[in-house]
Design an enzyme around this catalytic site. Sequence first.
Site, PDB file in Angstrom:
ATOM      1  N   SER A 172       0.812  -1.227   0.000  1.00  0.00           N
ATOM      2  CA  SER A 172       0.000   0.000   0.000  1.00  0.00           C
ATOM      3  C   SER A 172       0.840   1.270   0.000  1.00  0.00           C
ATOM      4  O   SER A 172       0.300   2.371   0.024  1.00  0.00           O
ATOM      5  CB  SER A 172      -0.939   0.006   1.200  1.00  0.00           C
ATOM      6  OG  SER A 172      -0.209  -0.157   2.388  1.00  0.00           O
ATOM      7  N   THR A 230      -1.742   3.759   4.216  1.00  0.00           N
ATOM      8  CA  THR A 230      -0.831   4.890   4.016  1.00  0.00           C
ATOM      9  C   THR A 230       0.097   4.904   5.211  1.00  0.00           C
ATOM     10  O   THR A 230      -0.328   4.573   6.314  1.00  0.00           O
ATOM     11  CB  THR A 230      -1.641   6.217   4.057  1.00  0.00           C
ATOM     12  OG1 THR A 230      -2.517   6.238   2.929  1.00  0.00           O
ATOM     13  CG2 THR A 230      -0.759   7.444   4.026  1.00  0.00           C
ATOM     14  N   THR A 249       1.796   7.020   0.031  1.00  0.00           N
ATOM     15  CA  THR A 249       0.901   5.888  -0.238  1.00  0.00           C
ATOM     16  C   THR A 249       0.860   5.554  -1.718  1.00  0.00           C
ATOM     17  O   THR A 249       1.179   6.409  -2.561  1.00  0.00           O
ATOM     18  CB  THR A 249      -0.539   6.237   0.223  1.00  0.00           C
ATOM     19  OG1 THR A 249      -1.372   5.091   0.110  1.00  0.00           O
ATOM     20  CG2 THR A 249      -1.147   7.356  -0.602  1.00  0.00           C
ATOM     21  N   ARG A 294      -6.498   9.031 -10.337  1.00  0.00           N
ATOM     22  CA  ARG A 294      -7.127   9.362  -9.048  1.00  0.00           C
ATOM     23  C   ARG A 294      -6.071   9.762  -8.029  1.00  0.00           C
ATOM     24  O   ARG A 294      -5.022   9.134  -7.898  1.00  0.00           O
ATOM     25  CB  ARG A 294      -7.915   8.156  -8.547  1.00  0.00           C
ATOM     26  CG  ARG A 294      -8.606   8.350  -7.185  1.00  0.00           C
ATOM     27  CD  ARG A 294      -7.786   7.847  -6.042  1.00  0.00           C
ATOM     28  NE  ARG A 294      -8.493   7.908  -4.754  1.00  0.00           N
ATOM     29  CZ  ARG A 294      -7.935   7.665  -3.569  1.00  0.00           C
ATOM     30  NH1 ARG A 294      -6.669   7.334  -3.507  1.00  0.00           N
ATOM     31  NH2 ARG A 294      -8.638   7.750  -2.462  1.00  0.00           N
ATOM     32  N   VAL A 295      -6.352  10.814  -7.287  1.00  0.00           N
ATOM     33  CA  VAL A 295      -5.469  11.257  -6.203  1.00  0.00           C
ATOM     34  C   VAL A 295      -6.278  11.231  -4.912  1.00  0.00           C
ATOM     35  O   VAL A 295      -7.428  11.680  -4.885  1.00  0.00           O
ATOM     36  CB  VAL A 295      -4.949  12.687  -6.499  1.00  0.00           C
ATOM     37  CG1 VAL A 295      -4.216  13.260  -5.299  1.00  0.00           C
ATOM     38  CG2 VAL A 295      -4.031  12.670  -7.725  1.00  0.00           C
ATOM     39  N   GLY A 296      -5.682  10.704  -3.857  1.00  0.00           N
ATOM     40  CA  GLY A 296      -6.383  10.637  -2.569  1.00  0.00           C
ATOM     41  C   GLY A 296      -6.044  11.820  -1.681  1.00  0.00           C
ATOM     42  O   GLY A 296      -5.572  12.865  -2.141  1.00  0.00           O
ATOM     43  N   ASP A 297      -6.270  11.633  -0.409  1.00  0.00           N
ATOM     44  CA  ASP A 297      -6.008  12.704   0.573  1.00  0.00           C
ATOM     45  C   ASP A 297      -4.524  12.838   0.906  1.00  0.00           C
ATOM     46  O   ASP A 297      -4.066  13.909   1.326  1.00  0.00           O
ATOM     47  CB  ASP A 297      -6.763  12.399   1.875  1.00  0.00           C
ATOM     48  CG  ASP A 297      -6.327  11.071   2.486  1.00  0.00           C
ATOM     49  OD1 ASP A 297      -6.226  10.065   1.737  1.00  0.00           O
ATOM     50  OD2 ASP A 297      -6.052  11.030   3.699  1.00  0.00           O
ATOM     51  N   THR A 302      -5.351   8.140   7.461  1.00  0.00           N
ATOM     52  CA  THR A 302      -5.306   6.968   6.602  1.00  0.00           C
ATOM     53  C   THR A 302      -6.741   6.518   6.373  1.00  0.00           C
ATOM     54  O   THR A 302      -7.629   6.849   7.152  1.00  0.00           O
ATOM     55  CB  THR A 302      -4.443   5.847   7.217  1.00  0.00           C
ATOM     56  OG1 THR A 302      -4.390   4.752   6.305  1.00  0.00           O
ATOM     57  CG2 THR A 302      -4.985   5.356   8.549  1.00  0.00           C
ATOM     58  N   GLY A 303      -6.954   5.761   5.312  1.00  0.00           N
ATOM     59  CA  GLY A 303      -8.311   5.309   5.011  1.00  0.00           C
ATOM     60  C   GLY A 303      -8.796   5.913   3.706  1.00  0.00           C
ATOM     61  O   GLY A 303      -7.999   6.449   2.934  1.00  0.00           O
ATOM     62  N   GLY A 311      -9.592   8.142   1.140  1.00  0.00           N
ATOM     63  CA  GLY A 311      -9.167   9.532   1.031  1.00  0.00           C
ATOM     64  C   GLY A 311     -10.284  10.497   0.693  1.00  0.00           C
ATOM     65  O   GLY A 311     -10.282  11.645   1.134  1.00  0.00           O
TER      66      GLY A 311
END
Length: 341
Positions: free
Chosen positions: A84, A202, A220, A230-233, A253-254, A256
Amino acid sequence: MSSRRKFLHSAVVSSAAVLTGEKLFAGSLYTGNPVLNDPIVISTWDFGKAANATAWEILNKGGRALNAVEAGVMVPEADESNQSVGYGGLPDRDGKVTLDACIMDENYNCGSVMCLEHIVHPISVARMVMEKTPHIILAGDGALQFALANGFTKQNLLTPKSEHDWKEWLKTAKYEPVKNIENQLYDKKEGAMPGGPKNHDTIGMLAMDKAGNFSGACTTSGMAYKIHGRVGDSPIIGAGLYVDNEVGGATATGVGEEVIRIVGAHLIVELMRQGLSPEAACKEGVERIIKRNPKKAKEVQVGFLALNKKGEFGAYCLQKGFTYAVRNNREEKIYTAPSIY
Ligand code: ASP
């Protein structure tokens, strides 16, 4: 109650509220002196323990928190068994490993890379964006070009194991974030947990050095099998990570998308500034996610982790099983965060 008594009662209640409000405002803005000579590093998940150990070597010698968090998160970035973060991360639905990372120091300096391919240590590219450019964020091909021009080498990040898992996923190609309710990277009982192997995590790391200065890093490979691009938090300053040297820091984490909507890490730092403990601030963040969409909140995992300038730390998550690692002069320990569900 007579109307006069009612009036007196409400006058007393409202003046008490004003007093409490004033006290809250005047007394609890959290900007006192930091703890000196008592460094600490904390990070998300069990794999944070090995990362903390590397960060600790720097902190313990009196090194800067910024150097500690960068070196610390490089450990899981290079660990191919960690699917991850970094090298060995699970790819997007097109089979491409795209990495997100950001870093922030004690002076609000920050750097970030988003959707970066082929580079084992996105955190170091993020630091270079922070230190060598007038910008904060570089994304995609531009981030890769910048990394290659600055001495990073191109590598294939898709390991045989992650390629195999992706090909298995392609058989159904159903995009469904698995609730990461237990740490399968460490017990290695892949598939033994409800919902099968987890597909996102993450490392978010926060450190305070001997001088009482804070830094944070977050890195991450994001949600497995996401749409390409796609981009997360995690690389978004204020969402996946925030550090304010007057107050402390927070990381997430989790899933995003849930964290970005409430600008999670910044929210938690501001709640600590108002006097909440790290754990209470993280709990409030998690509750805000539930308030937005209680049904959705039951289906996903989000965990917050925070550290204040007194060296106090705490965490909270939606689903059971979010762990975090702590290293200071007194302990080297993995904690399980309290959860709502
Ligand atoms: N926050 C990461 C993302 O949304 C994934 C995770 O930490 O589980 O990309």
